[in-house]
Motif scaffolding. Structure first.
Motif, PDB file in Angstrom:
ATOM      1  N   LEU A  14     -18.308 -28.609  27.977  1.00 21.54           N
ATOM      2  CA  LEU A  14     -19.312 -29.164  28.826  1.00 21.54           C
ATOM      3  C   LEU A  14     -20.541 -28.605  29.300  1.00 21.54           C
ATOM      4  O   LEU A  14     -21.370 -29.051  29.669  1.00 21.54           O
ATOM      5  N   PHE A  15     -20.177 -27.222  29.462  1.00 20.74           N
ATOM      6  CA  PHE A  15     -21.379 -26.522  29.896  1.00 20.74           C
ATOM      7  C   PHE A  15     -22.428 -26.356  28.802  1.00 20.74           C
ATOM      8  O   PHE A  15     -23.632 -26.451  29.190  1.00 20.74           O
ATOM      9  N   ALA A  16     -22.045 -26.452  27.616  1.00 11.62           N
ATOM     10  CA  ALA A  16     -23.289 -26.499  26.391  1.00 11.62           C
ATOM     11  C   ALA A  16     -23.809 -27.535  26.660  1.00 11.62           C
ATOM     12  O   ALA A  16     -25.042 -27.684  26.375  1.00 11.62           O
ATOM     13  N   ARG A  17     -22.956 -28.657  26.787  1.00 13.21           N
ATOM     14  CA  ARG A  17     -23.755 -29.997  26.791  1.00 13.21           C
ATOM     15  C   ARG A  17     -24.610 -30.175  28.105  1.00 13.21           C
ATOM     16  O   ARG A  17     -25.708 -30.696  28.048  1.00 13.21           O
ATOM     17  N   ALA A  22     -30.245 -30.186  30.611  1.00  9.85           N
ATOM     18  CA  ALA A  22     -31.049 -29.309  31.358  1.00  9.85           C
ATOM     19  C   ALA A  22     -32.464 -28.958  30.642  1.00  9.85           C
ATOM     20  O   ALA A  22     -33.383 -29.190  31.087  1.00  9.85           O
ATOM     21  N   GLU A  23     -32.197 -28.501  29.478  1.00 13.74           N
ATOM     22  CA  GLU A  23     -33.277 -28.132  28.674  1.00 13.74           C
ATOM     23  C   GLU A  23     -34.015 -29.364  28.226  1.00 13.74           C
ATOM     24  O   GLU A  23     -35.479 -29.408  28.289  1.00 13.74           O
ATOM     25  N   ASN A  24     -33.377 -30.495  27.971  1.00 16.15           N
ATOM     26  CA  ASN A  24     -34.273 -31.611  27.459  1.00 16.15           C
ATOM     27  C   ASN A  24     -35.255 -32.102  28.829  1.00 16.15           C
ATOM     28  O   ASN A  24     -36.046 -32.615  28.505  1.00 16.15           O
ATOM     29  N   ALA A  25     -34.378 -32.069  29.775  1.00 19.73           N
ATOM     30  CA  ALA A  25     -35.198 -32.646  31.159  1.00 19.73           C
ATOM     31  C   ALA A  25     -36.395 -31.655  31.455  1.00 19.73           C
ATOM     32  O   ALA A  25     -37.575 -32.032  31.748  1.00 19.73           O
ATOM     33  N   SER A  28     -39.075 -32.461  28.836  1.00 17.45           N
ATOM     34  CA  SER A  28     -39.693 -33.831  29.054  1.00 17.45           C
ATOM     35  C   SER A  28     -40.604 -33.585  30.271  1.00 17.45           C
ATOM     36  O   SER A  28     -41.738 -34.045  30.410  1.00 17.45           O
ATOM     37  N   TRP A  29     -40.309 -33.050  31.462  1.00 13.18           N
ATOM     38  CA  TRP A  29     -40.924 -32.606  32.610  1.00 13.18           C
ATOM     39  C   TRP A  29     -42.288 -31.841  32.364  1.00 13.18           C
ATOM     40  O   TRP A  29     -43.523 -32.384  32.695  1.00 13.18           O
ATOM     41  N   ALA A  30     -42.359 -30.618  31.217  1.00 11.99           N
ATOM     42  CA  ALA A  30     -43.430 -30.180  30.730  1.00 11.99           C
ATOM     43  C   ALA A  30     -44.350 -31.174  29.983  1.00 11.99           C
ATOM     44  O   ALA A  30     -45.417 -30.951  30.131  1.00 11.99           O
ATOM     45  N   LEU A  31     -44.022 -32.015  29.345  1.00 11.66           N
ATOM     46  CA  LEU A  31     -44.753 -33.063  28.554  1.00 11.66           C
ATOM     47  C   LEU A  31     -45.502 -33.916  29.409  1.00 11.66           C
ATOM     48  O   LEU A  31     -46.505 -34.259  29.312  1.00 11.66           O
ATOM     49  N   TYR A  32     -44.711 -34.278  30.373  1.00  6.79           N
ATOM     50  CA  TYR A  32     -45.162 -35.259  31.262  1.00  6.79           C
ATOM     51  C   TYR A  32     -46.306 -34.513  31.987  1.00  6.79           C
ATOM     52  O   TYR A  32     -47.491 -35.280  32.331  1.00  6.79           O
ATOM     53  N   LYS A  33     -46.080 -33.369  32.610  1.00  4.61           N
ATOM     54  CA  LYS A  33     -47.314 -32.495  33.339  1.00  4.61           C
ATOM     55  C   LYS A  33     -48.147 -32.425  32.447  1.00  4.61           C
ATOM     56  O   LYS A  33     -49.511 -32.529  33.034  1.00  4.61           O
ATOM     57  N   GLU A  34     -48.363 -32.131  31.159  1.00 10.59           N
ATOM     58  CA  GLU A  34     -49.436 -32.186  30.111  1.00 10.59           C
ATOM     59  C   GLU A  34     -50.045 -33.466  29.986  1.00 10.59           C
ATOM     60  O   GLU A  34     -51.420 -33.645  30.131  1.00 10.59           O
TER      61      GLU A  34
END
Length: 71
Positions: A14-17, A22-25, A28-34
Protein backbone atom coordinates in the motif's frame (compact mmCIF):
# COMPACT_ATOMS: atom_id res chain seq x y z
CA UNK A 1 9.45 -21.31 -26.44
CA UNK A 2 9.10 -20.33 -22.81
CA UNK A 3 7.15 -17.34 -21.55
CA UNK A 4 7.91 -15.63 -18.29
CA UNK A 5 5.33 -13.51 -16.53
CA UNK A 6 6.42 -11.43 -13.58
CA UNK A 7 3.65 -10.24 -11.35
CA UNK A 8 4.57 -8.57 -8.12
CA UNK A 9 1.16 -8.21 -6.59
CA UNK A 10 2.32 -9.43 -3.20
CA UNK A 11 5.29 -7.07 -3.12
CA UNK A 12 3.23 -4.06 -4.20
CA UNK A 13 2.50 -2.68 -0.78
CA UNK A 14 0.00 0.00 0.00
CA UNK A 15 2.88 2.35 0.81
CA UNK A 16 4.44 1.80 -2.64
CA UNK A 17 1.11 2.43 -4.36
CA UNK A 18 0.53 5.62 -2.35
CA UNK A 19 4.04 6.78 -3.19
CA UNK A 20 3.24 6.18 -6.88
CA UNK A 21 0.02 8.19 -6.62
CA UNK A 22 1.88 11.04 -4.92
CA UNK A 23 4.58 11.01 -7.61
CA UNK A 24 1.94 11.09 -10.36
CA UNK A 25 0.25 14.03 -8.64
CA UNK A 26 3.59 15.91 -8.41
CA UNK A 27 4.31 15.27 -12.08
CA UNK A 28 0.83 16.36 -13.13
CA UNK A 29 1.09 19.53 -11.05
CA UNK A 30 4.49 20.38 -12.55
CA UNK A 31 3.14 19.90 -16.08
CA UNK A 32 0.11 22.06 -15.29
CA UNK A 33 2.34 24.83 -13.92
CA UNK A 34 4.44 24.72 -17.11
CA UNK A 35 1.26 24.86 -19.23
CA UNK A 36 -0.05 27.83 -17.24
CA UNK A 37 3.29 29.67 -17.47
CA UNK A 38 3.46 29.13 -21.24
CA UNK A 39 -0.17 30.18 -21.70
CA UNK A 40 0.26 33.30 -19.57
CA UNK A 41 3.42 34.37 -21.39
CA UNK A 42 1.77 34.06 -24.81
CA UNK A 43 -1.44 35.67 -23.59
CA UNK A 44 0.52 38.68 -22.30
CA UNK A 45 1.75 39.47 -25.81
CA UNK A 46 -0.09 42.06 -27.86
CA UNK A 47 -2.01 41.06 -30.95
CA UNK A 48 0.69 42.68 -33.06
CA UNK A 49 3.45 40.69 -31.33
CA UNK A 50 1.48 37.49 -31.84
CA UNK A 51 0.94 38.32 -35.51
CA UNK A 52 4.69 38.92 -35.91
CA UNK A 53 5.44 35.36 -34.77
CA UNK A 54 2.50 33.87 -36.66
CA UNK A 55 0.22 32.99 -33.75
CA UNK A 56 -3.46 33.81 -33.50
CA UNK A 57 -4.83 34.55 -30.03
CA UNK A 58 -7.36 31.73 -30.36
CA UNK A 59 -4.47 29.25 -30.83
CA UNK A 60 -2.66 30.04 -27.58
CA UNK A 61 -4.28 27.28 -25.51
CA UNK A 62 -3.58 24.64 -28.16
CA UNK A 63 0.03 25.77 -28.57
CA UNK A 64 0.66 25.75 -24.82
CA UNK A 65 -0.95 22.31 -24.48
CA UNK A 66 1.09 20.88 -27.35
CA UNK A 67 4.29 22.42 -25.97
CA UNK A 68 3.82 20.86 -22.53
CA UNK A 69 1.91 17.63 -23.10
CA UNK A 70 2.96 16.84 -26.67
CA UNK A 71 0.71 16.08 -29.60
Amino acid sequence: MAHVLNTNIASSSLFARLRGVAENARTSWALYKEYKRTYDELDALTDRDLADIGIRRCDIADLARTHVYGA
